[in-house]
Design an enzyme around this catalytic site. Sequence first.
Site, PDB file in Angstrom:
ATOM      1  N   ASP A   1       0.844  -1.207   0.000  1.00  0.00           N
ATOM      2  CA  ASP A   1       0.000   0.000   0.000  1.00  0.00           C
ATOM      3  C   ASP A   1       0.877   1.254   0.000  1.00  0.00           C
ATOM      4  OD1 ASP A   1      -2.421   1.346  -0.089  1.00  0.00           O
ATOM      5  OD2 ASP A   1      -2.679   1.355   2.076  1.00  0.00           O
ATOM      6  N   LEU A   2       1.919   1.237  -0.814  1.00  0.00           N
ATOM      7  CA  LEU A   2       2.842   2.370  -0.864  1.00  0.00           C
ATOM      8  C   LEU A   2       2.238   3.479  -1.716  1.00  0.00           C
ATOM      9  CD1 LEU A   2       5.651   3.299   0.027  1.00  0.00           C
ATOM     10  CD2 LEU A   2       6.514   2.441  -2.145  1.00  0.00           C
TER      11      LEU A   2
END
Length: 131
Positions: free
Chosen positions: A71-72
């Site tokens: 979830d960067l």
Amino acid sequence: MSLLGYSTEGLERILVYDYMPQGTLSRHLFQWKNFKLEPLSLKRRLDIALDVARGMEYLHTLAHQSFKHRDLKSSNILLADDFRAKVSDFGLVKLLPDGGKSIMAQVVGMFGYVTPEYAGHYLFSLYILWT
């Protein structure tokens, strides 16, 4: 980011990290006018990108166990007073088996931010469902 502490009192679950006074990277990229901030210089942007790359390298290869963040995005990058960047929000992190390879089982995260491998898998799955 280093975990400083936590609380599991009652139904509340709280993680405590360092205070990052400059807030999120997304604030400085997309909302700087609203907060009356100066736009980030190219050098500062490159320094932030290098900090993020070092953090991801640590997670993927240098830590005792390898992790995939999954979830960067700019809202998960926090900035210290000196604009040093730290990767945050490990809610979707996945522990990788020994050797650091994993087989993708399901798509996670927001579609606009998922890795190209996940996005391709997601679009292919939609294509199969609709045909």
